[in-house]
Design a protein around this motif. Structure first.
Motif, PDB file in Angstrom:
ATOM      1  N   GLU A  23       0.844  -1.190   0.000  1.00  0.00           N
ATOM      2  CA  GLU A  23       0.000   0.000   0.000  1.00  0.00           C
ATOM      3  C   GLU A  23       0.883   1.245   0.000  1.00  0.00           C
ATOM      4  OE1 GLU A  23      -3.186   2.020   2.991  1.00  0.00           O
ATOM      5  OE2 GLU A  23      -3.607  -0.063   2.391  1.00  0.00           O
ATOM      6  N   ALA A  24       0.594   2.192  -0.864  1.00  0.00           N
ATOM      7  CA  ALA A  24       1.386   3.425  -0.944  1.00  0.00           C
ATOM      8  C   ALA A  24       0.619   4.468  -1.746  1.00  0.00           C
ATOM      9  CB  ALA A  24       2.745   3.162  -1.586  1.00  0.00           C
ATOM     10  N   ASP A  25       1.081   5.710  -1.652  1.00  0.00           N
ATOM     11  CA  ASP A  25       0.605   6.788  -2.511  1.00  0.00           C
ATOM     12  C   ASP A  25       1.579   6.929  -3.675  1.00  0.00           C
ATOM     13  OD1 ASP A  25      -1.242   7.237  -0.464  1.00  0.00           O
ATOM     14  OD2 ASP A  25      -0.025   8.814   0.449  1.00  0.00           O
ATOM     15  N   VAL A  26       1.080   7.471  -4.766  1.00  0.00           N
ATOM     16  CA  VAL A  26       1.926   7.756  -5.925  1.00  0.00           C
ATOM     17  C   VAL A  26       1.742   9.224  -6.292  1.00  0.00           C
ATOM     18  CG1 VAL A  26       2.482   7.186  -8.322  1.00  0.00           C
ATOM     19  CG2 VAL A  26       1.635   5.392  -6.783  1.00  0.00           C
ATOM     20  N   ALA A  27       2.831   9.965  -6.258  1.00  0.00           N
ATOM     21  CA  ALA A  27       2.783  11.384  -6.596  1.00  0.00           C
ATOM     22  C   ALA A  27       3.417  11.609  -7.965  1.00  0.00           C
ATOM     23  CB  ALA A  27       3.519  12.210  -5.549  1.00  0.00           C
ATOM     24  N   VAL A  28       2.776  12.497  -8.758  1.00  0.00           N
ATOM     25  CA  VAL A  28       3.178  12.732 -10.141  1.00  0.00           C
ATOM     26  C   VAL A  28       3.363  14.232 -10.373  1.00  0.00           C
ATOM     27  CG1 VAL A  28       2.417  12.590 -12.547  1.00  0.00           C
ATOM     28  CG2 VAL A  28       1.964  10.687 -10.976  1.00  0.00           C
ATOM     29  N   VAL A 492      11.076  -3.904 -26.061  1.00  0.00           N
ATOM     30  CA  VAL A 492      11.108  -3.040 -27.244  1.00  0.00           C
ATOM     31  C   VAL A 492      11.937  -1.784 -26.992  1.00  0.00           C
ATOM     32  CG1 VAL A 492       8.956  -3.906 -28.212  1.00  0.00           C
ATOM     33  CG2 VAL A 492       8.892  -1.997 -26.586  1.00  0.00           C
ATOM     34  N   GLY A 493      12.746  -1.807 -25.940  1.00  0.00           N
ATOM     35  CA  GLY A 493      13.686  -0.726 -25.701  1.00  0.00           C
ATOM     36  C   GLY A 493      13.123   0.488 -24.996  1.00  0.00           C
ATOM     37  N   LEU A 494      11.952   0.347 -24.355  1.00  0.00           N
ATOM     38  CA  LEU A 494      11.346   1.475 -23.654  1.00  0.00           C
ATOM     39  C   LEU A 494      11.599   1.317 -22.159  1.00  0.00           C
ATOM     40  CD1 LEU A 494       7.981   1.753 -25.635  1.00  0.00           C
ATOM     41  CD2 LEU A 494      10.180   2.900 -26.069  1.00  0.00           C
ATOM     42  N   HIS A 495      12.739   1.805 -21.722  1.00  0.00           N
ATOM     43  CA  HIS A 495      13.162   1.623 -20.334  1.00  0.00           C
ATOM     44  C   HIS A 495      12.696   2.750 -19.424  1.00  0.00           C
ATOM     45  CE1 HIS A 495      15.815  -1.789 -21.299  1.00  0.00           C
ATOM     46  NE2 HIS A 495      16.041  -1.138 -22.432  1.00  0.00           N
ATOM     47  N   ASP A 496      11.889   3.658 -19.949  1.00  0.00           N
ATOM     48  CA  ASP A 496      11.418   4.801 -19.168  1.00  0.00           C
ATOM     49  C   ASP A 496      10.012   4.599 -18.615  1.00  0.00           C
ATOM     50  OD1 ASP A 496      10.153   4.858 -21.654  1.00  0.00           O
ATOM     51  OD2 ASP A 496      10.054   7.058 -21.705  1.00  0.00           O
ATOM     52  N   ARG A 497       9.442   3.412 -18.808  1.00  0.00           N
ATOM     53  CA  ARG A 497       8.051   3.157 -18.411  1.00  0.00           C
ATOM     54  C   ARG A 497       7.897   1.699 -18.007  1.00  0.00           C
ATOM     55  NH1 ARG A 497       5.669   5.268 -23.667  1.00  0.00           N
ATOM     56  NH2 ARG A 497       7.645   6.405 -23.501  1.00  0.00           N
ATOM     57  N   GLY A 498       6.713   1.355 -17.498  1.00  0.00           N
ATOM     58  CA  GLY A 498       6.453  -0.022 -17.103  1.00  0.00           C
ATOM     59  C   GLY A 498       6.733  -0.314 -15.655  1.00  0.00           C
ATOM     60  N   VAL A 499       7.142   0.696 -14.879  1.00  0.00           N
ATOM     61  CA  VAL A 499       7.442   0.520 -13.456  1.00  0.00           C
ATOM     62  C   VAL A 499       6.907   1.733 -12.695  1.00  0.00           C
ATOM     63  CG1 VAL A 499       9.278   0.339 -11.714  1.00  0.00           C
ATOM     64  CG2 VAL A 499       9.512  -0.848 -13.908  1.00  0.00           C
ATOM     65  N   ILE A 500       6.342   1.491 -11.522  1.00  0.00           N
ATOM     66  CA  ILE A 500       5.931   2.586 -10.646  1.00  0.00           C
ATOM     67  C   ILE A 500       7.085   2.864  -9.684  1.00  0.00           C
ATOM     68  CG2 ILE A 500       4.269   3.372  -8.909  1.00  0.00           C
ATOM     69  CD1 ILE A 500       2.181   1.573 -10.167  1.00  0.00           C
ATOM     70  N   ALA A 501       7.874   3.860 -10.030  1.00  0.00           N
ATOM     71  CA  ALA A 501       9.032   4.253  -9.228  1.00  0.00           C
ATOM     72  C   ALA A 501       9.412   5.662  -9.633  1.00  0.00           C
ATOM     73  CB  ALA A 501      10.204   3.294  -9.444  1.00  0.00           C
ATOM     74  N   PRO A 502      10.047   6.408  -8.744  1.00  0.00           N
ATOM     75  CA  PRO A 502      10.454   7.771  -9.079  1.00  0.00           C
ATOM     76  C   PRO A 502      11.306   7.820 -10.353  1.00  0.00           C
ATOM     77  CG  PRO A 502      10.652   7.430  -6.728  1.00  0.00           C
ATOM     78  CD  PRO A 502      10.346   6.085  -7.326  1.00  0.00           C
ATOM     79  N   GLY A 503      10.994   8.784 -11.206  1.00  0.00           N
ATOM     80  CA  GLY A 503      11.721   8.978 -12.445  1.00  0.00           C
ATOM     81  C   GLY A 503      11.079   8.338 -13.652  1.00  0.00           C
ATOM     82  N   TYR A 504      10.189   7.372 -13.425  1.00  0.00           N
ATOM     83  CA  TYR A 504       9.529   6.702 -14.545  1.00  0.00           C
ATOM     84  C   TYR A 504       8.346   7.523 -15.055  1.00  0.00           C
ATOM     85  CZ  TYR A 504      12.219   2.398 -14.089  1.00  0.00           C
ATOM     86  OH  TYR A 504      13.235   1.484 -14.090  1.00  0.00           O
ATOM     87  N   LYS A 505       8.005   7.288 -16.304  1.00  0.00           N
ATOM     88  CA  LYS A 505       6.859   7.953 -16.915  1.00  0.00           C
ATOM     89  C   LYS A 505       5.590   7.636 -16.123  1.00  0.00           C
ATOM     90  CE  LYS A 505       5.009   8.829 -21.533  1.00  0.00           C
ATOM     91  NZ  LYS A 505       3.596   8.493 -21.331  1.00  0.00           N
ATOM     92  N   ALA A 506       4.768   8.642 -15.910  1.00  0.00           N
ATOM     93  CA  ALA A 506       3.577   8.489 -15.066  1.00  0.00           C
ATOM     94  C   ALA A 506       2.405   7.936 -15.880  1.00  0.00           C
ATOM     95  CB  ALA A 506       3.213   9.814 -14.418  1.00  0.00           C
ATOM     96  N   ASP A 507       2.555   6.693 -16.310  1.00  0.00           N
ATOM     97  CA  ASP A 507       1.486   5.929 -16.954  1.00  0.00           C
ATOM     98  C   ASP A 507       0.970   4.928 -15.929  1.00  0.00           C
ATOM     99  OD1 ASP A 507       2.172   7.324 -19.217  1.00  0.00           O
ATOM    100  OD2 ASP A 507       3.154   5.643 -20.219  1.00  0.00           O
ATOM    101  N   LEU A 508      -0.320   5.005 -15.595  1.00  0.00           N
ATOM    102  CA  LEU A 508      -0.867   4.224 -14.486  1.00  0.00           C
ATOM    103  C   LEU A 508      -2.254   3.708 -14.817  1.00  0.00           C
ATOM    104  CD1 LEU A 508      -0.054   6.850 -11.694  1.00  0.00           C
ATOM    105  CD2 LEU A 508       1.259   4.753 -12.107  1.00  0.00           C
ATOM    106  N   ASN A 509      -2.619   2.622 -14.145  1.00  0.00           N
ATOM    107  CA  ASN A 509      -4.004   2.150 -14.102  1.00  0.00           C
ATOM    108  C   ASN A 509      -4.440   2.031 -12.651  1.00  0.00           C
ATOM    109  OD1 ASN A 509      -4.833   1.671 -16.876  1.00  0.00           O
ATOM    110  ND2 ASN A 509      -3.299   0.044 -16.915  1.00  0.00           N
ATOM    111  N   VAL A 510      -5.648   2.490 -12.371  1.00  0.00           N
ATOM    112  CA  VAL A 510      -6.264   2.303 -11.060  1.00  0.00           C
ATOM    113  C   VAL A 510      -7.455   1.378 -11.284  1.00  0.00           C
ATOM    114  CG1 VAL A 510      -7.324   3.422  -9.077  1.00  0.00           C
ATOM    115  CG2 VAL A 510      -5.515   4.606 -10.352  1.00  0.00           C
ATOM    116  N   ILE A 511      -7.398   0.179 -10.679  1.00  0.00           N
ATOM    117  CA  ILE A 511      -8.293  -0.920 -11.057  1.00  0.00           C
ATOM    118  C   ILE A 511      -9.068  -1.439  -9.850  1.00  0.00           C
ATOM    119  CG2 ILE A 511      -8.355  -3.273 -11.992  1.00  0.00           C
ATOM    120  CD1 ILE A 511      -5.710  -2.584 -13.453  1.00  0.00           C
ATOM    121  N   ASP A 512     -10.375  -1.573 -10.027  1.00  0.00           N
ATOM    122  CA  ASP A 512     -11.196  -2.308  -9.063  1.00  0.00           C
ATOM    123  C   ASP A 512     -11.083  -3.778  -9.455  1.00  0.00           C
ATOM    124  OD1 ASP A 512     -13.175  -3.541  -7.563  1.00  0.00           O
ATOM    125  OD2 ASP A 512     -14.569  -1.859  -7.731  1.00  0.00           O
TER     126      ASP A 512
END
Length: 573
Positions: A23-28, A492-512
């Motif tokens: 459990e955590a918050d994510v700030a963008v 496919v060489g996109l190392h700037d996304r796909g992880v929720i961590a500081p510095g990564y692109k802020a692409d997210l899903n919030v799912i029920d």
């Protein structure tokens, strides 16, 4: 003043690395993730994610939005299923590079291979490009609801260099190979994520001609691979039937290509029903290449590969019959009225008893692998729920049962007819494939086969079916998220996304997660020129975020279009 642009509060984080959820918050801020912890500052916008699953945005590495992306800012259905980055230009088909005189040839190839209406492509494509770089510029000019990356398609490249000789499957001359090498390097430097080729007989133009790359020589493929080496970037995607008595020989060629170029490589893999154990040999060959130090993966699917048949779809089990061919171009309501006539029914059923003359006819009439799709759809149906099994229980001809099902529901019923990954009437083979360290989740074909399939919903099936619903063999949710995010992005060489961590692109899903699932597909006539396509929404996505902007809330578009073209590989955060 707000401290952040967006804060997602109190969610259960599956961060894309496969570690246990927490459990955590994510700030963008400014499109990037800046904090994953207990965030005390305020956001301009906040999402209460308590009790909800928060994941990176999904990365789909196998789509066909090559045409749609030029006229449409919403890459649906994929954007309904949590996809925030899509890669297109797969299977060796696409629209650049292109000369004016070859435009129609590329449309016919895309229409035949990917079942995208030619009339829609004729009307929708503005052809404001010739080179691949110019095509990327055209894509770059349009904002959209997700990021998009493109690969250089072999079919278009070969036709551009060789013209009519490419369509006749002639061998490229050394001079033509050299030109392809130069153009490939230019495409990679302009921002192509990779190169794709097809060597399967299943890929044909709408006129029935083979795909131009079918018999490309090793010298030609090597020249293209060396163009990627010259540019220092790009992945290679390879599709083949591997039907020769000696598939090892084709892998030996791949070994040589990779040894010379050093580029990453992927190949499509599925269980063929006529050879249900054949996929193990191919996966073993992939593992052998990996053992030699090559970056090699097989793209696999999380559910059966098949078609949807119905009066609204492109085909029904009686499509090969003369009486149906005579009415096939009429509207659904008119065909439905004709098919309700007892005399037409009797005539068509009699024709359907004639001997089968093609593999396609056999696929269309495998009644024991025809299932009512249902709502919600069931992609791992019980064997005894097939229309063939129903016919045996009712002591009826299966053709009659299928016919009657098609004309029920005002012609809106769909038959799910899997032809791969379902030989044993279960998805155990998919489970094995997905759990191999040498595979990637792909093959959803978003934007393609629009009158026959709706597999852009693969990401939702992956998470809901395998992480929650399957009666046996469920898989860890955090691991499943990693497969659809970090693993695909890195491949496919996109190392700037796909992880929720500081510095990564802020692409997210919030799912029920408890409510996550696919809805029944519906046919819409909303492509250019009134072309039809199957669209399938999802439920359970409370929000999808691209570069820090909320693009969808509860499945409905917000109007935000932060998605952009991704050019070339992206460095790690």
């Amino acid at each position: 003043m707000a401290d952040y642009d967006l804060v997602v509060r109190g969610g259960t984080i599956a961060d894309g690395t496969g570690v246990a959820t927490r459990e955590a918050d994510v700030a963008v801020k400014d499109g990037k993730i800046v904090s994953v912890c207990a965030v005390s500052g305020k956001g301009k916008e906040e999402i209460d994610a308590k009790g909800l699953l928060v994941t990176p945005g999904f990365v789909d590495i196998h789509t066909h939005y090559d045409g749609q992306a030029t006229w449409d800012s919403r890459l649906q259905p994929s954007s309904w299923h949590g996809v925030t980055t899509a890669v297109m230009g797969n299977c060796g088909v696409g629209f650049a590079p292109v000369k004016i005189e070859d435009r129609q040839r590329l449309i016919e190839l895309m229409e035949g291979v990917e079942d995208i209406p030619g009339a829609a492509l004729d009307e929708g494509l503005n052809w404001s490009w010739e080179s691949f770089g110019q095509y990327l510029d055209a894509l770059d000019a349009r904002p959209r609801d997700m990021d998009l990356g493109a690969q250089l398609p072999h079919g278009a490249l070969r036709v551009f260099v060789m013209g009519e000789r490419a369509a006749r499957l002639e061998e490229a001359t050394p001079e033509e190979v050299a030109q392809m090498r130069t153009l490939t390097a230019e495409a990679m430097r302009a921002g192509a994520l990779g190169f794709s080729t097809s060597r399967t007989l299943n890929h044909r133009t709408v006129k029935g001609d083979p795909t131009p790359s079918l018999r490309a020589s090793e010298a030609e493929l090597l020249g293209i691979a060396m163009g990627m080496k010259d540019a220092g970037s790009g992945v290679i995607e390879f599709i083949s039937d591997f039907n020769t008595p000696d598939p090892e020989s084709e892998f030996e060629m791949i070994d040589r290509l990779l040894g010379a170029s050093g580029r990453p490589f992927s190949v499509s893999l599925a269980q063929a029903h006529r050879r249900p154990e054949g996929w193990r040999l191919l996966l073993g060959l992939v593992e052998g290449l990996a053992g030699k130090g090559h970056a090699v993966k097989a793209q696999v699917a999380p559910r059966p590969i098949g078609v949807l048949q119905g009066l609204q779809a492109s085909r029904i089990p009686f499509s090969m019959c003369a009486s149906y061919k005579a009415i096939a171009k009429k509207g659904v309501a008119e065909r439905l009225a004709i098919m309700r006539d007892p005399s037409f029914r009797a005539k068509l059923l009699e024709e359907a008893r004639e001997p089968l003359r093609s593999d396609m006819a056999a696929r269309l009439t495998d009644y024991d692998r025809m299932f009512p799709l249902g709502d919600p759809p069931n992609y791992e149906p019980d064997q005894d729920s097939s229309l063939g099994a129903r016919a045996r229980r009712e002591n009826r001809d299966p053709r009659e049962v299928v016919y009657d099902y098609l004309i029920e529901g005002e012609g809106r019923n769909f038959i799910f007819a899997p032809f791969a990954n379902f030989a044993a009437f279960n998805l155990d083979c998919c489970s094995e494939m997905m759990q191999s360290p040498h595979t990637l989740i792909g093959l959803g074909d978003g934007g393609a086969h629009v009158g026959l399939i709706s597999d852009g919903s693969f990401p939702t099936t992956l998470l809901a079916h395998w992480g929650r619903d399957r009666a046996r063999g469920r898989l860890d949710v955090a691991w499943l998220v990693k497969r659809q995010t970090q693993d695909n992005a890195r491949a496919v060489g996109l190392h700037d996304r796909g992880v929720i961590a500081p510095g990564y692109k802020a692409d997210l899903n919030v799912i029920d997660f408890d409510k996550l699932g696919v809805e029944a597909p519906v046919m819409k006539w909303d492509l250019p020129a009134g072309g039809k396509r199957l669209l399938q929404k999802a439920r359970g996505y409370r929000a999808t975020v691209v570069a820090g902007a909320i693009t969808y809330r509860d499945g409905e578009a917000t109007g935000a279009l932060p998605g952009r073209l991704v050019r070339g590989p992206q460095k790690a955060a």
